[in-house]
Design a protein around this motif. Structure first.
Motif, mmCIF file in Angstrom:
data_model
loop_
_atom_site.group_PDB
_atom_site.id
_atom_site.type_symbol
_atom_site.label_atom_id
_atom_site.label_comp_id
_atom_site.label_asym_id
_atom_site.label_seq_id
_atom_site.Cartn_x
_atom_site.Cartn_y
_atom_site.Cartn_z
ATOM 1 N N ASP A 52 0.820 -1.215 0.000
ATOM 2 C CA ASP A 52 0.000 0.000 0.000
ATOM 3 C C ASP A 52 0.852 1.263 0.000
ATOM 4 O OD1 ASP A 52 0.830 -0.608 2.590
ATOM 5 O OD2 ASP A 52 -0.878 0.332 3.537
ATOM 6 N N ASN A 53 2.140 1.106 -0.307
ATOM 7 C CA ASN A 53 3.029 2.272 -0.398
ATOM 8 C C ASN A 53 3.927 2.187 -1.633
ATOM 9 O OD1 ASN A 53 2.842 3.908 2.331
ATOM 10 N ND2 ASN A 53 2.825 1.748 2.905
ATOM 11 N N ALA A 54 3.455 1.500 -2.667
ATOM 12 C CA ALA A 54 4.294 1.257 -3.843
ATOM 13 C C ALA A 54 4.735 2.551 -4.523
ATOM 14 C CB ALA A 54 3.552 0.368 -4.833
ATOM 15 N N ARG A 55 3.929 3.595 -4.390
ATOM 16 C CA ARG A 55 4.258 4.864 -5.050
ATOM 17 C C ARG A 55 5.090 5.782 -4.157
ATOM 18 N NH1 ARG A 55 -1.583 6.191 -8.007
ATOM 19 N NH2 ARG A 55 -1.789 4.153 -9.018
ATOM 20 N N ASN A 56 5.467 5.281 -2.996
ATOM 21 C CA ASN A 56 6.255 6.088 -2.065
ATOM 22 C C ASN A 56 7.395 5.248 -1.480
ATOM 23 O OD1 ASN A 56 7.153 8.089 -0.364
ATOM 24 N ND2 ASN A 56 5.417 7.984 1.041
ATOM 25 N N PRO A 57 8.303 4.782 -2.337
ATOM 26 C CA PRO A 57 9.378 3.905 -1.854
ATOM 27 C C PRO A 57 10.308 4.576 -0.854
ATOM 28 C CG PRO A 57 9.801 4.583 -4.125
ATOM 29 C CD PRO A 57 8.402 5.011 -3.800
#
Length: 339
Positions: A52-57
């Motif tokens: 649920d954080n793939a766009r915020n590595p």
């Protein structure tokens, strides 16, 4: 000599750990580690954090070291406990893929923890597939290390039961006994979850209502001052309500002097005891508990390269264990084609 039981637990690196983690899990982990009865593995679940954080590595990358610092600060000892990173053990992904073939979509959908978290995160119809199937990934995390005991909160009971189901199914389908059905270790009644500073039922990083293990004294005092008490307790002489008052909730959890807390409650309910006085007392109680943790954390943070080396060493050890289990899994499934 009694053989040690394999213990598996972990946390998602989505921010620093707070006192809810400390009371609900971390203290217990340290006690179990030091008992000599367990072989503990603690996983920094970075792959799960990506669901649920793939766009915020960057959030995950920055949080990984912070979580490990919190582990070390509370007393997790790398000489006794293997601290490792989930993504450093690719065998976890392989076992997850095999497990996915043994569980139906309907079964995953029925998992009440998944239902609740999907609603909480507001995914609507856009649920990431990785998030949807993360209970299967969790089952693989436990099974790969043949985890026998798993310290978890009450809300994780459905996850643990699904793990037990998958292990039973695998062993039955492939006529083996190599994987182990884990047992859950749950916190004492009423101690599994600390409410937030604002009175919300859950202390959460995302809700901004948490006291972090790394908070300095000034930050701690500012947060204690902001705590939800009794909105009807306006004047000093007004009788106050203890139930739902976060200051007294926290004192019940952290203050060992139960008789003194009972006396404070009686004074507050009778009128004549101000909110600021009890908040100052709570601050002293919390600071006494957190100051040594804060100091140890600062010492470890002074040499971050050494901390990363601890995790690298632990991950290498964990991968060897994972490779051994996967060799057994492949053999049981008949996919070790070249021996």
């Amino acid at each position: 000599m009694t053989e040690k039981k394999v213990l598996l637990t972990g946390d998602r690196p989505t921010g620093k750990l707070h006192i809810g983690h400390y009371v609900g899990s971390l203290k217990n982990r340290v006690e179990m580690q030091n008992s000599g009865q367990y072989d503990p593995y603690i996983m920094v679940a970075d792959k799960q954090a990506f669901t649920d954080n793939a766009r915020n590595p960057e959030k995950i990358q920055n949080s990984l070291l912070e979580v490990v610092l919190d582990y070390l600060a509370v007393g997790i000892d790398p000489a006794k406990t293997t601290i490792f990173v989930q993504s450093a053990v690719p065998e976890l992904s392989e076992l997850t893929e095999y497990f996915l073939n043994l569980v139906s979509v309907a079964r995953v959908q029925r998992n009440p923890t998944v239902k609740a978290e999907i609603q909480q995160k507001g995914f609507g119809e856009s649920i990431p597939t990785g998030f949807f199937i993360y209970p299967v990934s969790q089952a693989a995390d436990i099974a790969l290390f043949k985890g026998q005991v798993v310290p978890v909160g009450d809300d994780q009971k459905p996850m643990l039961e699904q793990t037990r189901e998958l292990v039973r199914t695998f062993n039955r389908y492939y006529n083996t006994g190599i994987l182990v059905e884990p047992e859950g270790i749950f916190p004492p009644e009423g101690q599994g979850r600390i409410p937030g500073l604002d009175g919300n039922a859950k202390m959460s990083k995302s809700l901004g209502n948490a006291i972090y293990l790394s908070d300095d004294e000034d930050t701690l005092w500012a947060k204690v001052k902001s705590m939800y008490t009794d909105p009807t307790h306006i004047r000093l002489a007004d009788p106050g309500h203890v139930e739902g008052n976060m200051v007294f909730t926290y004192l019940d959890i952290f203050d060992e002097d139960k008789a003194y807390v009972a006396d404070l409650k009686a004074q507050y309910e009778a009128g004549g005891l101000g909110d600021m006085k009890i908040k100052k007392y709570l601050f002293e109680v919390l600071n006494k508990e957190l100051a040594p943790i804060r100091e140890r954390r600062a010492q470890f943070a002074a040499d971050k390269a050494a901390v990363l080396d601890i995790v690298k060493t632990g991950s290498e050890k964990a991968r060897i264990v994972g490779q051994q289990t996967m060799a057994e899994v492949r053999h049981a499934m008949g996919v070790d084609y070249w021996g």
